[in-house]
Design a protein around this motif. Structure first.
Motif, PDB file in Angstrom:
ATOM      1  N   MET A  11     -75.080 -88.195   6.641  1.00 54.59           N
ATOM      2  CA  MET A  11     -74.793 -88.934   5.412  1.00 54.59           C
ATOM      3  C   MET A  11     -74.708 -90.442   5.665  1.00 54.59           C
ATOM      4  N   ALA A  12     -74.293 -90.832   6.874  1.00 55.99           N
ATOM      5  CA  ALA A  12     -74.179 -92.248   7.230  1.00 55.99           C
ATOM      6  C   ALA A  12     -75.509 -92.826   7.710  1.00 55.99           C
ATOM      7  N   THR A  13     -76.562 -92.044   7.679  1.00 60.89           N
ATOM      8  CA  THR A  13     -77.922 -92.427   8.094  1.00 60.89           C
ATOM      9  C   THR A  13     -78.059 -92.616   9.601  1.00 60.89           C
ATOM     10  N   LEU A  14     -77.146 -92.052  10.372  1.00 61.14           N
ATOM     11  CA  LEU A  14     -77.216 -92.180  11.823  1.00 61.14           C
ATOM     12  C   LEU A  14     -78.024 -91.056  12.460  1.00 61.14           C
ATOM     13  N   LEU A  15     -78.188 -89.962  11.738  1.00 66.36           N
ATOM     14  CA  LEU A  15     -79.015 -88.833  12.174  1.00 66.36           C
ATOM     15  C   LEU A  15     -79.941 -88.437  11.035  1.00 66.36           C
ATOM     16  N   THR A  16     -81.107 -87.959  11.382  1.00 69.30           N
ATOM     17  CA  THR A  16     -82.045 -87.455  10.386  1.00 69.30           C
ATOM     18  C   THR A  16     -81.875 -85.943  10.286  1.00 69.30           C
ATOM     19  N   PRO A  17     -81.715 -85.413   9.087  1.00 73.79           N
ATOM     20  CA  PRO A  17     -81.548 -83.961   8.963  1.00 73.79           C
ATOM     21  C   PRO A  17     -82.817 -83.221   9.368  1.00 73.79           C
ATOM     22  N   ARG A  18     -82.647 -82.059   9.986  1.00 74.41           N
ATOM     23  CA  ARG A  18     -83.815 -81.236  10.361  1.00 74.41           C
ATOM     24  C   ARG A  18     -84.423 -80.557   9.148  1.00 74.41           C
ATOM     25  N   GLU A  19     -83.572 -80.314   8.155  1.00 78.16           N
ATOM     26  CA  GLU A  19     -84.065 -79.732   6.912  1.00 78.16           C
ATOM     27  C   GLU A  19     -83.212 -80.250   5.775  1.00 78.16           C
ATOM     28  N   GLY A  20     -83.720 -80.156   4.571  1.00 78.83           N
ATOM     29  CA  GLY A  20     -83.009 -80.655   3.416  1.00 78.83           C
ATOM     30  C   GLY A  20     -83.209 -82.155   3.253  1.00 78.83           C
ATOM     31  N   THR A  21     -82.581 -82.707   2.232  1.00 81.18           N
ATOM     32  CA  THR A  21     -82.711 -84.137   1.959  1.00 81.18           C
ATOM     33  C   THR A  21     -81.346 -84.739   1.673  1.00 81.18           C
ATOM     34  N   VAL A  22     -81.264 -86.049   1.854  1.00 79.37           N
ATOM     35  CA  VAL A  22     -80.058 -86.806   1.560  1.00 79.37           C
ATOM     36  C   VAL A  22     -80.481 -88.027   0.767  1.00 79.37           C
ATOM     37  N   ALA A  23     -79.719 -88.359  -0.281  1.00 78.73           N
ATOM     38  CA  ALA A  23     -79.999 -89.551  -1.071  1.00 78.73           C
ATOM     39  C   ALA A  23     -78.670 -90.180  -1.471  1.00 78.73           C
ATOM     40  N   VAL A  24     -78.626 -91.501  -1.484  1.00 79.02           N
ATOM     41  CA  VAL A  24     -77.460 -92.237  -1.977  1.00 79.02           C
ATOM     42  C   VAL A  24     -77.926 -93.028  -3.182  1.00 79.02           C
ATOM     43  N   GLY A  26     -79.689 -92.097  -5.595  1.00 78.93           N
ATOM     44  CA  GLY A  26     -81.079 -91.801  -5.892  1.00 78.93           C
ATOM     45  C   GLY A  26     -82.059 -92.288  -4.838  1.00 78.93           C
ATOM     46  N   THR A  27     -81.583 -93.009  -3.838  1.00 79.06           N
ATOM     47  CA  THR A  27     -82.448 -93.514  -2.766  1.00 79.06           C
ATOM     48  C   THR A  27     -82.473 -92.482  -1.642  1.00 79.06           C
ATOM     49  N   PRO A  28     -83.629 -91.847  -1.400  1.00 74.74           N
ATOM     50  CA  PRO A  28     -83.676 -90.812  -0.363  1.00 74.74           C
ATOM     51  C   PRO A  28     -83.757 -91.421   1.040  1.00 74.74           C
ATOM     52  N   TYR A  29     -83.250 -90.660   2.008  1.00 75.97           N
ATOM     53  CA  TYR A  29     -83.439 -91.002   3.412  1.00 75.97           C
ATOM     54  C   TYR A  29     -84.751 -90.352   3.815  1.00 75.97           C
ATOM     55  N   PRO A  30     -85.467 -90.789   4.780  1.00 76.64           N
ATOM     56  CA  PRO A  30     -85.231 -92.008   5.549  1.00 76.64           C
ATOM     57  C   PRO A  30     -85.840 -93.256   4.912  1.00 76.64           C
ATOM     58  N   GLU A  31     -86.631 -93.101   3.830  1.00 71.80           N
ATOM     59  CA  GLU A  31     -87.295 -94.272   3.238  1.00 71.80           C
ATOM     60  C   GLU A  31     -86.302 -95.356   2.833  1.00 71.80           C
ATOM     61  N   GLY A  32     -85.191 -94.973   2.264  1.00 69.84           N
ATOM     62  CA  GLY A  32     -84.248 -95.943   1.733  1.00 69.84           C
ATOM     63  C   GLY A  32     -83.026 -96.170   2.601  1.00 69.84           C
ATOM     64  N   VAL A  33     -83.148 -95.975   3.908  1.00 69.87           N
ATOM     65  CA  VAL A  33     -81.995 -96.072   4.799  1.00 69.87           C
ATOM     66  C   VAL A  33     -81.342 -97.443   4.737  1.00 69.87           C
ATOM     67  N   ARG A  34     -82.117 -98.481   4.795  1.00 70.05           N
ATOM     68  CA  ARG A  34     -81.552 -99.839   4.808  1.00 70.05           C
ATOM     69  C   ARG A  34     -80.749-100.102   3.522  1.00 70.05           C
ATOM     70  N   ALA A  35     -81.314 -99.743   2.393  1.00 72.64           N
ATOM     71  CA  ALA A  35     -80.611 -99.941   1.119  1.00 72.64           C
ATOM     72  C   ALA A  35     -79.379 -99.043   1.039  1.00 72.64           C
ATOM     73  N   ALA A  36     -79.495 -97.818   1.527  1.00 73.63           N
ATOM     74  CA  ALA A  36     -78.378 -96.874   1.471  1.00 73.63           C
ATOM     75  C   ALA A  36     -77.204 -97.360   2.315  1.00 73.63           C
ATOM     76  N   ARG A  37     -77.476 -97.927   3.469  1.00 77.29           N
ATOM     77  CA  ARG A  37     -76.396 -98.370   4.362  1.00 77.29           C
ATOM     78  C   ARG A  37     -75.530 -99.431   3.705  1.00 77.29           C
ATOM     79  N   ARG A  38     -76.082-100.226   2.832  1.00 76.63           N
ATOM     80  CA  ARG A  38     -75.304-101.245   2.127  1.00 76.63           C
ATOM     81  C   ARG A  38     -74.328-100.619   1.130  1.00 76.63           C
ATOM     82  N   ARG A  39     -74.555 -99.362   0.797  1.00 75.83           N
ATOM     83  CA  ARG A  39     -73.738 -98.694  -0.216  1.00 75.83           C
ATOM     84  C   ARG A  39     -72.708 -97.735   0.384  1.00 75.83           C
TER      85      ARG A  39
END
Length: 194
Positions: A11-24, A26-39
């Motif tokens: 959830m903190a964007t320090l690991l990439t999930p092997r399955e499933g998705t994470v979004a903060v 509406g911004t999905p990881y890993p594409e939006g990691v930089r923007a997500a970290r600010r939030r």
């Protein structure tokens, strides 16, 4: 070994999930990691502050990293809120464990995150510090999502909307906190973690 810290790392964007998705927001990881970290705000049992800097310098550094405007007013307000204004210009290495954790509380919320990740955040806090963090969690959860890892079932039941128990990397139980009293929650915890 349950997977709680791994979940928070994902959830903190320090690991990439092997399955499933994470979004903060509406911004999905890993594409939006930089923007997500600010939030994201994070507090664990380590307050993640620099010991050789003062409390003020720590908050200034983190505020600058997050691009927080108005730090001249925000820093004293944040320090006052955690009871550290009188120690603002003292090096953190002179703080007790609980005082450093209070500074971690101020650091975590300085940039008004949309997602708070709390990993056993009550470590090192005395009763006053724990009440202070309870208030921060309650106030923050009105405007943000709070995910807290804790073994304190009473606190989880009082502060959280949902209680999720993880065992061996899987959700073993998920219930609305208001639907369980403390004895039932404790019995479920004991059964789940065996």
């Amino acid at each position: 070994g349950a997977g709680k810290s791994t979940l928070l790392r994902i959830m903190a964007t320090l690991l990439t999930p092997r399955e499933g998705t994470v979004a903060v927001g509406g911004t999905p990881y890993p594409e939006g990691v930089r923007a997500a970290r600010r939030r994201i705000g994070y507090l664990g049992h380590d307050p993640l502050v620099y010991l050789d800097l003062t409390a003020w310098q720590n908050l200034r550094l983190f505020g600058d990293l997050y691009g927080v405007a108005g730090l001249g007013a925000r820093i004293p307000a944040a320090l006052a809120a955690v009871g550290l204004l009188a120690r603002a210009h003292d090096p953190v290495r002179t703080f007790s464990r609980g005082m450093a954790q209070r500074l971690g509380i101020a650091r975590m919320g300085l940039h008004d995150p949309d997602l708070l990740l709390l990993d056993e955040p009550y470590t090192g806090l005395d009763a006053d510090g724990a009440r202070l963090l309870d208030g921060v969690v309650a106030a923050t959860s009105r405007d943000a999502t709070v995910v807290m890892v804790t073994h304190d079932l009473d606190r989880a039941r009082r502060l959280c909307d949902r209680v999720v128990m993880i065992h061996r990397g899987r959700v073993a139980w998920d219930v609305a906190a208001a639907d369980e009293d403390l004895p039932a929650l404790a019995a479920r915890y004991e059964k789940t973690t065996r």
